[in-house]
Design a protein around this motif. Structure first.
Motif, short mmCIF file in Angstrom:
data_model
loop_
_atom_site.label_atom_id
_atom_site.label_comp_id
_atom_site.label_asym_id
_atom_site.label_seq_id
_atom_site.Cartn_x
_atom_site.Cartn_y
_atom_site.Cartn_z
N GLN A 1 29.15 40.80 43.28
CA GLN A 1 30.39 39.92 44.34
C GLN A 1 31.80 39.95 43.60
O GLN A 1 32.75 40.06 44.14
CB GLN A 1 29.77 38.50 44.33
CG GLN A 1 28.49 38.39 45.18
CD GLN A 1 28.92 38.96 46.66
OE1 GLN A 1 29.79 38.54 47.24
NE2 GLN A 1 28.09 40.06 47.04
N ASP A 2 31.63 39.87 42.22
CA ASP A 2 32.81 39.84 41.30
C ASP A 2 33.13 40.94 40.49
O ASP A 2 32.18 41.01 39.74
CB ASP A 2 32.96 38.43 40.44
CG ASP A 2 33.32 37.31 41.54
OD1 ASP A 2 33.83 37.27 42.62
OD2 ASP A 2 32.62 36.19 41.08
N GLU A 3 34.00 41.64 40.65
CA GLU A 3 34.39 42.83 39.58
C GLU A 3 35.15 42.31 38.62
O GLU A 3 36.50 42.44 38.67
CB GLU A 3 34.90 44.02 40.43
CG GLU A 3 34.98 45.21 39.57
CD GLU A 3 35.89 46.45 40.51
OE1 GLU A 3 36.09 47.50 39.68
OE2 GLU A 3 35.94 46.30 41.50
N GLN B 1 44.11 43.29 42.18
CA GLN B 1 43.52 43.55 43.46
C GLN B 1 43.85 44.74 43.85
O GLN B 1 43.17 45.60 44.62
CB GLN B 1 43.52 42.33 44.20
CG GLN B 1 43.09 41.17 44.06
CD GLN B 1 43.68 40.01 45.00
OE1 GLN B 1 44.38 40.27 45.91
NE2 GLN B 1 43.12 38.88 44.68
N ASP C 1 41.33 44.63 46.84
CA ASP C 1 39.99 44.25 46.55
C ASP C 1 40.09 42.75 45.83
O ASP C 1 40.18 42.58 44.81
CB ASP C 1 39.34 45.09 45.71
CG ASP C 1 37.89 44.82 45.28
OD1 ASP C 1 37.39 43.75 45.89
OD2 ASP C 1 37.27 45.66 44.52
N TYR D 1 37.79 41.01 44.94
CA TYR D 1 36.77 40.63 43.98
C TYR D 1 37.18 40.94 42.75
O TYR D 1 36.45 41.00 41.50
CB TYR D 1 35.49 41.01 44.26
CG TYR D 1 34.92 40.39 45.50
CD1 TYR D 1 34.50 39.16 45.40
CD2 TYR D 1 34.86 41.06 46.80
CE1 TYR D 1 33.89 38.46 46.66
CE2 TYR D 1 34.29 40.38 48.00
CZ TYR D 1 33.75 39.02 47.93
OH TYR D 1 33.28 38.46 48.89
N GLN E 1 39.22 41.22 39.32
CA GLN E 1 39.68 40.25 38.75
C GLN E 1 40.01 40.54 37.34
O GLN E 1 39.47 41.67 36.63
CB GLN E 1 38.85 38.98 38.67
CG GLN E 1 38.49 38.33 39.96
CD GLN E 1 37.37 37.20 39.76
OE1 GLN E 1 37.18 36.61 38.60
NE2 GLN E 1 36.86 36.99 41.02
#
Length: 343
Positions: free
Chosen positions: A13-15, A77, A192, A194, A196
């Protein structure tokens, strides 16, 4: 299996990644418009990402300004691996000397291969100064990029004689390679949400500059904002009806007046006002098209607008497929009512 399917999905979910360090690589100096990251900066990061992937390098963003910390996430992003941030009241409004000093110190320490900036007022002020100070090469108003992987030199195309033709130049030996990117020439990258990161903060020590703001100039009319930077645009086409009504709507909204190629052919707007991928690509918050059917070239030039209003007498012009709000009406009848409502 040690991990469940749900665990694997949630892990994607989070990159989030460790902040890239180590210098070198491809750097993008951010432009600001009204305190926000300018579209040309995101386009430059997209171009930088392609170059960095070919070089096996990182992409770094540099963001200088006052109250801009929350804008750093946009650089991640768009594709930046690392961000250097200087958020200080002394950096607003934009002044060449403090920005050039901070950037020169940073870039001399990090030794980038390539530095991209927008071909904006700020970018065109900073890029030649930094290139001269660091002994680098400079190519301005770039509209296309390719890479010679043997020499790691960027081959850049830029317009000459008002875009009558293009030349390709490279800086095979000078480093860093500074390039200013023409707004709208490169595609905006996929954002994107996700992706961060945590920016690296820069220390800011701003000395009193040689140029100081004394007082507002009297009887001075500032230059008009370029059509490609306008926050609101009202454009007319062949079926717009009374041009004066369209101009009145633009004045009421504080918008720039523009038109499609058909309006230019009809003598309703100048060539510099043509919204078209062969003319000017716009990214306003609000775009109002009056009497424009919307051919492929026009619609491609407005697709990144925040909100599109289309007013046209026909029931199914192509622009209705793109617009957020469609009004089927005769502009000569509808615009007076709209102007009265806006008053």
């Amino acid at each position: 299996m040690d991990a469940s399917y749900l665990d694997l999905v949630m892990a994607q979910q989070d990159e989030s990644f460790e902040e890239a360090t180590g210098g070198g690589g491809v750097w993008v100096v951010a432009d600001l418009m009204g305190g926000n990251v300018a579209p040309v900066t995101l386009e430059a990061i997209g171009a930088a990402r392609s170059l960095a992937d070919s070089l096996g390098a990182y992409v770094y963003g540099v963001l200088l300004g006052a109250g801009v910390t929350d804008q750093a996430k946009l650089l991640y992003q768009a594709g930046a691996d690392g961000v250097r941030l200087a958020d200080d009241p002394a950096l607003a409004p934009f002044a060449v000397e403090p920005h050039a000093d901070i950037l020169a110190g940073l870039l001399e320490e990090e030794e980038p291969e390539i530095v991209l900036m927008g071909a904006t007022d700020g970018g065109q002020e900073l890029a030649p100064r930094l290139a001269q100070r660091m002994g680098g090469g400079l190519i301005e108003h770039v509209t296309a990029l390719s890479l010679d992987e043997m020499t790691r030199a960027v081959e850049a195309a830029f317009p000459v004689y008002g875009g009558e033709y293009y030349e390709i130049r490279a800086c095979p030996q000078a480093r860093p390679q500074f390039l200013t990117i023409e707004p709208g020439a490169f595609a905006r990258p996929f954002m994107d949400e996700y992706r961060q990161g945590d920016p690296t903060l820069l220390e800011v020590e701003v000395e009193a500059g040689r140029v100081r703001v004394v007082a507002p100039a009297e009887e001075f009319e500032p230059p008009e904002v370029g059509l490609d930077e306008a926050k609101a645009v009202v454009a007319l086409g062949r079926q717009a009806g009374d041009r004066a009504l369209v101009q009145a709507l633009a004045d009421r909204l504080g918008a720039r007046l523009a038109g499609d190629r058909g309006a230019w052919d009809a003598g309703l707007v100048d060539a510099s006002q043509v919204v078209d991928v062969r003319g000017v690509t716009v990214v306003p918050q609000v775009y109002v098209a009056v009497g424009i059917r919307g051919d492929t070239f026009h619609n491609a030039a407005i697709e990144d607008a925040g909100f599109i209003v289309a007013i046209h007498p026909d029931p199914d012009p192509p622009i209705f497929e793109l617009a957020d709000l469609c009004v089927q009406a005769d502009p000569d009848v509808f615009l007076p009512e709209l102007l009265e409502a806006l008053s």
